[in-house]
Design a protein around this motif. Structure first.
Motif: not given
Length: 77
Positions: A4-15
């Motif tokens: 997923y991407l946050t509003q500021n473009g940070e990438v969130l990854e998870g299983e």
């Protein structure tokens, strides 16, 4: 692996959905000692007070779906 991407473009990854929620929480100013469910409820309450719309806390999947529909996150392909 989900992304997923946050509003500021940070990438969130998870299983799992909880992995994504924890990664999202880590980028915000919420007490670190909160459980994932406590964070979800706290975030939903803040959102409701500021925007007047509800974010579901009934399940991790529902919470994430509402974060996406409220533009906090975008599902990355």
């Amino acid at each position: 692996m989900m992304k997923y991407l946050t509003q500021n473009g940070e990438v969130l990854e998870g299983e799992t959905f909880p992995d994504i929620i924890v990664a999202f929480r880590n980028g915000l100013e919420f007490p670190a000692n909160q459980t994932t469910l406590e964070f979800m409820v706290s975030f939903a309450n803040r959102h409701f007070k500021s925007n007047g719309s509800k974010i579901s806390t009934l399940s991790y999947g529902a919470f994430l779906a509402d974060l996406v529909s409220n533009k906090y996150l975008t599902k990355a392909e």
